[in-house]
Design a protein around this motif. Structure first.
Motif, PDB file in Angstrom:
ATOM      1  N   THR A  15     -14.451   5.475 -14.545  1.00  0.00           N
ATOM      2  CA  THR A  15     -14.630   6.258 -15.762  1.00  0.00           C
ATOM      3  C   THR A  15     -13.315   6.417 -16.516  1.00  0.00           C
ATOM      4  OG1 THR A  15     -14.295   8.349 -14.583  1.00  0.00           O
ATOM      5  CG2 THR A  15     -16.567   7.569 -14.803  1.00  0.00           C
ATOM      6  N   THR A  16     -12.246   5.876 -15.946  1.00  0.00           N
ATOM      7  CA  THR A  16     -10.948   5.940 -16.614  1.00  0.00           C
ATOM      8  C   THR A  16     -10.259   4.583 -16.565  1.00  0.00           C
ATOM      9  OG1 THR A  16      -9.852   6.641 -14.583  1.00  0.00           O
ATOM     10  CG2 THR A  16     -10.524   8.384 -16.097  1.00  0.00           C
ATOM     11  N   SER A  17      -9.460   4.336 -17.574  1.00  0.00           N
ATOM     12  CA  SER A  17      -8.603   3.155 -17.575  1.00  0.00           C
ATOM     13  C   SER A  17      -7.390   3.469 -16.716  1.00  0.00           C
ATOM     14  CB  SER A  17      -8.167   2.840 -19.014  1.00  0.00           C
ATOM     15  OG  SER A  17      -7.433   3.937 -19.534  1.00  0.00           O
ATOM     16  N   ILE A  18      -6.573   2.479 -16.482  1.00  0.00           N
ATOM     17  CA  ILE A  18      -5.323   2.711 -15.741  1.00  0.00           C
ATOM     18  C   ILE A  18      -4.473   3.716 -16.513  1.00  0.00           C
ATOM     19  CG2 ILE A  18      -3.206   1.663 -14.859  1.00  0.00           C
ATOM     20  CD1 ILE A  18      -5.741   0.896 -13.282  1.00  0.00           C
ATOM     21  N   GLU A  19      -4.410   3.555 -17.834  1.00  0.00           N
ATOM     22  CA  GLU A  19      -3.654   4.492 -18.682  1.00  0.00           C
ATOM     23  C   GLU A  19      -4.218   5.910 -18.524  1.00  0.00           C
ATOM     24  OE1 GLU A  19      -2.744   5.313 -23.435  1.00  0.00           O
ATOM     25  OE2 GLU A  19      -3.975   3.592 -22.860  1.00  0.00           O
ATOM     26  N   GLY A  20      -5.541   6.033 -18.522  1.00  0.00           N
ATOM     27  CA  GLY A  20      -6.175   7.337 -18.358  1.00  0.00           C
ATOM     28  C   GLY A  20      -5.871   7.959 -17.011  1.00  0.00           C
ATOM     29  N   LYS A  21      -5.857   7.147 -15.972  1.00  0.00           N
ATOM     30  CA  LYS A  21      -5.527   7.649 -14.633  1.00  0.00           C
ATOM     31  C   LYS A  21      -4.096   8.163 -14.586  1.00  0.00           C
ATOM     32  CE  LYS A  21      -7.188   6.076 -10.760  1.00  0.00           C
ATOM     33  NZ  LYS A  21      -8.106   7.111 -10.378  1.00  0.00           N
ATOM     34  N   GLU A  22      -3.182   7.456 -15.259  1.00  0.00           N
ATOM     35  CA  GLU A  22      -1.789   7.889 -15.287  1.00  0.00           C
ATOM     36  C   GLU A  22      -1.658   9.219 -16.033  1.00  0.00           C
ATOM     37  OE1 GLU A  22       0.152   4.475 -16.996  1.00  0.00           O
ATOM     38  OE2 GLU A  22       0.099   3.378 -15.094  1.00  0.00           O
ATOM     39  N   ILE A  23      -2.360   9.366 -17.145  1.00  0.00           N
ATOM     40  CA  ILE A  23      -2.338  10.624 -17.900  1.00  0.00           C
ATOM     41  C   ILE A  23      -2.893  11.750 -17.034  1.00  0.00           C
ATOM     42  CG2 ILE A  23      -3.379  11.850 -19.859  1.00  0.00           C
ATOM     43  CD1 ILE A  23      -3.225   9.124 -21.384  1.00  0.00           C
ATOM     44  N   GLU A  24      -3.988  11.467 -16.353  1.00  0.00           N
ATOM     45  CA  GLU A  24      -4.612  12.460 -15.475  1.00  0.00           C
ATOM     46  C   GLU A  24      -3.661  12.877 -14.356  1.00  0.00           C
ATOM     47  OE1 GLU A  24      -9.183  12.753 -14.205  1.00  0.00           O
ATOM     48  OE2 GLU A  24      -8.131  11.100 -13.226  1.00  0.00           O
ATOM     49  N   GLY A  35     -17.941   2.113 -19.902  1.00  0.00           N
ATOM     50  CA  GLY A  35     -16.717   1.362 -20.159  1.00  0.00           C
ATOM     51  C   GLY A  35     -15.746   2.055 -21.083  1.00  0.00           C
ATOM     52  N   VAL A  36     -16.087   3.273 -21.525  1.00  0.00           N
ATOM     53  CA  VAL A  36     -15.186   4.032 -22.383  1.00  0.00           C
ATOM     54  C   VAL A  36     -14.445   5.044 -21.510  1.00  0.00           C
ATOM     55  CG1 VAL A  36     -15.009   5.588 -24.366  1.00  0.00           C
ATOM     56  CG2 VAL A  36     -16.733   3.761 -24.361  1.00  0.00           C
ATOM     57  N   CYS A  37     -13.124   4.993 -21.544  1.00  0.00           N
ATOM     58  CA  CYS A  37     -12.303   5.892 -20.729  1.00  0.00           C
ATOM     59  C   CYS A  37     -12.536   7.335 -21.154  1.00  0.00           C
ATOM     60  CB  CYS A  37     -10.829   5.528 -20.882  1.00  0.00           C
ATOM     61  SG  CYS A  37      -9.715   6.632 -19.984  1.00  0.00           S
ATOM     62  N   ARG A  38     -12.824   8.197 -20.178  1.00  0.00           N
ATOM     63  CA  ARG A  38     -13.092   9.600 -20.491  1.00  0.00           C
ATOM     64  C   ARG A  38     -11.822  10.370 -20.846  1.00  0.00           C
ATOM     65  NH1 ARG A  38     -11.756  12.492 -15.987  1.00  0.00           N
ATOM     66  NH2 ARG A  38     -11.794  11.346 -14.037  1.00  0.00           N
ATOM     67  N   ILE A  39     -10.660   9.789 -20.624  1.00  0.00           N
ATOM     68  CA  ILE A  39      -9.392  10.436 -20.956  1.00  0.00           C
ATOM     69  C   ILE A  39      -8.883   9.960 -22.316  1.00  0.00           C
ATOM     70  CG2 ILE A  39      -6.991  10.825 -20.240  1.00  0.00           C
ATOM     71  CD1 ILE A  39      -8.922  12.056 -18.279  1.00  0.00           C
TER      72      ILE A  39
END
Length: 129
Positions: A112-121, A91-95
């Motif tokens: 493995t990523t939050s929506i925010e993490g996916k956007e950064i990726e 549950g911890v975003c890898r980004i």
């Protein structure tokens, strides 16, 4: 919800809830995989197949093979999520390092990523990093 932003990991009770959800999804995925595999092993010893039927059979087998491969990939991701639960990193975003919202994990338990993490990726990929 300030509770989510302050926490660095989910509680053992919350992890147990996710573990049960993932195990149920894993069982369903295994049943689907077994069904797709069974479709690959259709008895074609009957000599009355016509050319069109053979083509349709080949297409069905290819589709079943692709579906089986997708199920295997899904099962691997679910099993990796179970490992993260055991390690208490689930549950911890890898980004971003922030907790992924419960709603997202319930919808996509292997995330493995939050929506925010996916956007950064996605931004990093667009920039060529």
């Amino acid at each position: 919800m300030s509770e989510t932003t302050e926490k660095t990991r989910y509680s053992d009770e919350e992890l147990q809830e996710f573990k049960e959800l993932i195990q149920a999804k894993l069982q369903q995925a295994q049943e689907n995989y077994d069904r797709f595999k069974a479709n690959l092993q259709v008895d074609e010893s009957n000599p009355t197949f016509k050319m069109m039927e053979e083509g349709a059979s080949t297409l069905q087998k290819e589709m079943a093979s692709q579906q089986a491969e997708r199920q295997l990939d899904f099962m691997r991701k679910l099993q990796a999520a179970l490992v993260r639960i055991e390690n208490k990193t689930y549950g911890v975003c890898r980004i971003t390092g922030k907790l992924i919202p419960k709603e997202r994990l319930r919808a996509v338990p292997h995330a493995t990523t939050s929506i925010e993490g996916k956007e950064i990726e996605a931004q990093r990929k667009r920039r060529g990093r």
